[in-house]
Design an enzyme around this catalytic site. Structure first.
Site: not given
Length: 776
Positions: A211, A430
Site C-alpha cells: 500500500y 414538558t
C-alpha cells in the site's frame, strides 16, 4: 544532501495504522496559504512547477525544481509533524524520551483532504489503548503545526486568511486535549460479534509493500504525477500518489523507492518458496489426495430459510444498523424492503414482530443513557445550551441535575427510579421531559384513558414518559413498583400479562402525584412510599415565549459532560454533592458570588462548580483578543501577530470540558460621565485581592492615584465652602421642579406637558460622582 532511509528488515510489534487529516476544508482552493504558513519561500517554485512539461519530455527546469523541493514543501512539513508527534506519543507510552519503536509516515494529497498515513509499532501500544490514543496523537500533531506557524509569526504578522487557519489549528488542538477528535484522525478497526469496534493490528511490512510504496509522487493538487515523478521511478499500474515518506526519521528519496520495494520483496518478506507447502516448492506437483468417501449420516441437513424469513432477517439487520425503532423510521429508511415484507401473507404482523425483537435486543444491550450516547456520540457542551439555561432560571445547579439524570437513566440511583418535573404551566416541564425521551427515542407513554391497561405501552422500552401524571387507586400499586424500579407484571391488551423490567420514568405534571384519588375520596396513605421513589424538581418560574424548544442534542451534550466528569452512581452522586440522603425535593443550586446574573450573558462559558454563567468583564479593551476580532471580520494585521489572543475570549466562547478561568469584573468610566474618583468603600470592595496581570495592575494604580488626589482635595473644598456666606434658598414649587426635570407646562390648556431634554443629559450630582468608577 539528504540520506535515504535503509531497508527496514524488522518492525516492532504490535503495529497499528492511523490516518491524520489536515483540518482545513478549502485547502485546494487556497493552497497558497499552506505554502506561506508551513513552507515559506517555496511559493515561486510551486508556481513554476505548474508550467513544467510532463515526462517523457526532457525539462531541466523541472528536475531542478523537484530537487529544490525535496523535503521543503508543505506535504513534507506535514509528514515531519506527524512523525514528531508519533515519537512523542510512544515516548509517553514507554515513559522515556528515546522510545524503542518503528514509525513510518507518508503524506498524501487525497481527493478531499491532505492526510498522512502513520504506521507505528512498539511496546506500550496495545489493542486496548491504541484507539483511545487517537485524541492524544491529534493534539500532538496540531501542536507541531501551530509551532511551525509561530516561526513565521516571529518574522512577520499573519494575514487575515492565515490567522483563520492558525486559530483553526489551535481550536482543533484544544478539542483534541478534551477527547474530541472530530473525525480528523482515524485508526484501522474491526467489528466484533456484538458490533463493537476495536483497533486492528496489522502486518506492517506487508502493508508497506502493498500500500505505501507502489505510488507515484505528487506534491501539489495543481500539478500532475507525471510532472512530479521522474520516468525511472514511475509505477505503471499505480493510480494513487504520495507527497513525502519518512521511515524512522529518514526520508525515502524518490530514486530509491523502486530499489527499496524490490529488496523488501526479495529478502525481507518471505516469498512463495519459503512458505509451508509440506516441503515442496511453490511450483512443484501437489501431493496426491486419496479417495474420499461420503459417510452416511442420519443427521438432518442444515435448514435453509425461505424468502419471508430472509426478508425478516434483512429487516432486523437494517433496524440494528440504522437504529430504526418505529414504523415511520422503516418507511423513510428502507421502503423497498418494507413493501416486500408487506406483500407477504400477514406482513403487517411480521413487521410488528421484527420491531418487537429489535426492541428486546436494544433493551438488553443498552440502558437509556448509553443508547442516548449511542445516538448522539461525541457531543460538546456549549454555553448557549437551553437545558443549562432552563435549570439555572429555575434555581437549580444544571450540573447537579444532569448528574442525577445520568444516574437515573443508567439505573444507578437505587430506589429513586423516577424524575418528576412539577410546576405551573409554561415553566418548561414538558419541554425538558420531551427532550429527554425524544433523545432516547425508544420510550413508552402512560395512558390514563385506557383505565384497564394504563401501562400497555411501557413494555420493551428504555424509558417511560408519564405526562400530566394523576395517581388513582386503580393503578397506584403497580405504579409504585414501576416508579421504584421493581420488576412487576403488567396487563397488556389482547395478551397475557408480561414482565416489566426496571425502566426509568420521567414525569411532567402540575398535579399532586402523592395524593391518591378514588371515587369521591382523596387518600394520602401512599404519599410516603411514593416520595421515596421520586426525585422531584419544582419549576416555578414562567419562561418567555421566545425561549424555544430544547433539542435532544442539547440534552445529550449536558448528560455526556456530566457522565464524563462524574461517577454516575448513587454513591458517587452523594459524595460529589455532600449529601447523606438524596431527598424527594431536589436541592436548589448555590451560585458562586460572582455568577449571579440574569442568565443572558453566556459567552464566557459556565462554572464547573455551580453551573452558573461566568461573568463578563466590564473593560472590553482589556480582554479583546485576536481570535474574536478575526471571526467578527475586523482584522488588524498588527494584532494578528499577537499569540496571546489564543488564551482569551475565543477560548472562552468555545466551551469544552476545560472551563474558562474566572475573571475579575472591573468597571470602566463611561465616556459621557465626568471625571471623578472612586469612593474608598468601592475601591476596597473591588481590590480585595492582588492584581493578577499587567492590565489589572495598571487599573489599580490609576484608581489608587485618583483616590489619593480626591482625599487631598476634600479639605480644601470644605474650607472654601465654609468661607462663602450661605444664602437661604426658597423651596421650589412643582412648576420649578418640572422645569428642572425637563418638563414644561403646555401653552394650550388640555395638552400634555412638553419634554425639553432627556434625563441622560443631566449631570450627576457630587454625591453620585464617586460611584461611577471602581464598582459594578
Amino acid at each position: 544532501m539528504a540520506f535515504s532511509a535503509p531497508v527496514i528488515r524488522a518492525f516492532s510489534q504490535p503495529a497499528f495504522t492511523y490516518v491524520v487529516k489536515f483540518p482545513y476544508e478549502n485547502w485546494k482552493e487556497e493552497e497558497h496559504l499552506l505554502w506561506s504558513l508551513l513552507a515559506p519561500g517555496t511559493e515561486r517554485l510551486m508556481i513554476q512547477l505548474r508550467n513544467c512539461a510532463p515526462h517523457p519530455e526532457d525539462d531541466p527546469v523541472r528536475e531542478d525544481i523537484l530537487c529544490s523541493l525535496a523535503d521543503q514543501h508543505y506535504g513534507a512539513i506535514f509528514a515531519k509533524a506527524c512523525y514528531i508527534a508519533t515519537t512523542t506519543l510512544m515516548g509517553q507510552k514507554q515513559r522515556t524520551p528515546f522510545p524503542r519503536c518503528d514509525i513510518i509516515c507518508q503524506s498524501e494529497i487525497g481527493s478531499e483532504h491532505l492526510h498522512c498515513h502513520i504506521l507505528v509499532g512498539g511496546a506500550g501500544l496495545s489493542k486496548r489503548n491504541a484507539k483511545i490514543s487517537r485524541a492524544t496523537l491529534l493534539g500532538l500533531v496540531m501542536a507541531e503545526l501551530t509551532q511551525r506557524c509561530k516561526q513565521l509569526l516571529a518574522l512577520r504578522p499573519f494575514e487575515p486568511a492565515e490567522a483563520n487557519i492558525f486559530h483553526l489549528l489551535k481550536r482543533i488542538e484544544r478539542e483534541a486535549w478534551s477527547g474530541h477528535t472530530g473525525n480528523w484522525v482515524q485508526i484501522l478497526q474491526y467489528k466484533d460479534k456484538r458490533g463493537d469496534l476495536h483497533a486492528q493490528p496489522i502486518d506492517p511490512l506487508r502493508f508497506l509493500k502493498h500500500y505505501i510504496l507502489p505510488k507515484n509522487r505528487l506534491i501539489s493538487p495543481s500539478s500532475k504525477p507525471d510532472v512530479c515523478t521522474t520516468p525511472d521511478n514511475w509505477f505503471i499500474l499505480a493510480d494513487k500518489t504520495y507527497a513525502h515518506t519518512i521511515i524512522n526519521g529518514l526520508p525515502l528519496l524518490e530514486h530509491n523507492r523502486k530499489a527499496y520495494l524490490q529488496e523488501l520483496e526479495s529478502e525481507v518478506i518471505p516469498g512463495p518458496s519459503t512458505m509451508a507447502f509440506g516441503g515442496r516448492g511453490a511450483w512443484e506437483q501437489l501431493p496426491e489426495v486419496g479417495e474420499q468417501r461420503l459417510i452416511t449420516s442420519n443427521a438432518s441437513t442444515a435448514y435453509k430459510a425461505n424468502k419471508k424469513e430472509k426478508l425478516m432477517l434483512n429487516l432486523l439487520d437494517k433496524c440494528d444498523e440504522l437504529n430504526l425503532l418505529v414504523y415511520e423510521d422503516l418507511v423513510s429508511a428502507c421502503p423497498d424492503l418494507l413493501l416486500m415484507l408487506e406483500g407477504q401473507p400477514g406482513g403487517a404482523r411480521l413487521i410488528e414482530q421484527v420491531l418487537g425483537m429489535h426492541h428486546i435486543k436494544v433493551c438488553a444491550k443498552y440502558t437509556a443513557l448509553t443508547f442516548l450516547f449511542h445516538l448522539h456520540p461525541d457531543q460538546l457542551l456549549t454555553s448557549n445550551n437551553k437545558a443549562l439555561k432552563l435549570l439555572l432560571i429555575q434555581g437549580y445547579n444544571p450540573l447537579q441535575v444532569g448528574h442525577a439524570i445520568c444516574c437515573v437513566l443508567n439505573k444507578q440511583m437505587g430506589k429513586q427510579n423516577t424524575i418528576c418535573f412539577y410546576g405551573p404551566a409554561s415553566t418548561g416541564k414538558t419541554n425538558f421531559a420531551k427532550a429527554i425521551v425524544q433523545g432516547v427515542r425508544l420510550y413508552g407513554c402512560v395512558n390514563h384513558l385506557n383505565k384497564g391497561f394504563v401501562f400497555n405501552d411501557c413494555r420493551q422500552r428504555l424509558i417511560i414518559w408519564w405526562e400530566e401524571c394523576l395517581m388513582h387507586q386503580d393503578w397506584v400499586e403497580p405504579a409504585k413498583c414501576i416508579l421504584g424500579g421493581t420488576e412487576c407484571r403488567i396487563d397488556v391488551k389482547h395478551k397475557d400479562s408480561v414482565l416489566l423490567q426496571q425502566t426509568p420514568v420521567i414525569i411532567s405534571t402540575n398535579h399532586d402525584i402523592y395524593s391518591v384519588v378514588g371515587g369521591n375520596t382523596v387518600s394520602h396513605v401512599h404519599a410516603a412510599p411514593l416520595k421515596e421513589r421520586v426525585l422531584q424538581l419544582n419549576f416555578m418560574k414562567q419562561l418567555p415565549q421566545t425561549f424555544g424548544e430544547i433539542s435532544p442534542v442539547e440534552i445529550a451534550e449536558l448528560l455526556q459532560w456530566c457522565f464524563n466528569e462524574y461517577e454516575c452512581t448513587l454513591t458517587g452522586f452523594k459524595q460529589k454533592w455532600n449529601l447523606d440522603k438524596v431527598p424527594n425535593s431536589f436541592p436548589l443550586g448555590d451560585l458562586c458570588p460572582t455568577h449571579s446574573q440574569d442568565y443572558t450573558l453566556h459567552e464566557n462559558g459556565f462554572c464547573t462548580d455551580c453551573g452558573g454563567y461566568l461573568p463578563h468583564s466590564a473593560d472590553d479593551f482589556v480582554y479583546t483578543d485576536v481570535a474574536s476580532e478575526t471571526t467578527s471580520g475586523d482584522c488588524d494585521p498588527g494584532n494578528l501577530g499577537d499569540t496571546d489572543g489564543e488564551d482569551s475570549k475565543s477560548e472562552a466562547s468555545e466551551v469544552d470540558f476545560r472551563p474558562s478561568k474566572k475573571r475579575r469584573v472591573i468597571s470602566a468610566t463611561p465616556p459621557s460621565s465626568p471625571v471623578s474618583g472612586p469612593s474608598l468603600s468601592t475601591f476596597l470592595d473591588t481590590w480585595q485581592s492582588q492584581p493578577r496581570d499587567e492590565d489589572e495592575l495598571r487599573i489599580y494604580e490609576e484608581q489608587a492615584s485618583q483616590l489619593q488626589k480626591n482625599t487631598k482635595s476634600t479639605p480644601e473644598r470644605e474650607e472654601a465652602q465654609l468661607g462663602e456666606p450661605q444664602e437661604p434658598q426658597p423651596e421650589p414649587d412643582p412648576t420649578a421642579w418640572g422645569e428642572k426635570l425637563g418638563v414644561c407646562s403646555s401653552q394650550q390648556p388640555g395638552e400634555p406637558p412638553v419634554v425639553l431634554y432627556c434625563f441622560e443629559d443631566l449631570r450627576p450630582s457630587d454625591e453620585d460622582e464617586g460611584e461611577n468608577i471602581g464598582g459594578e
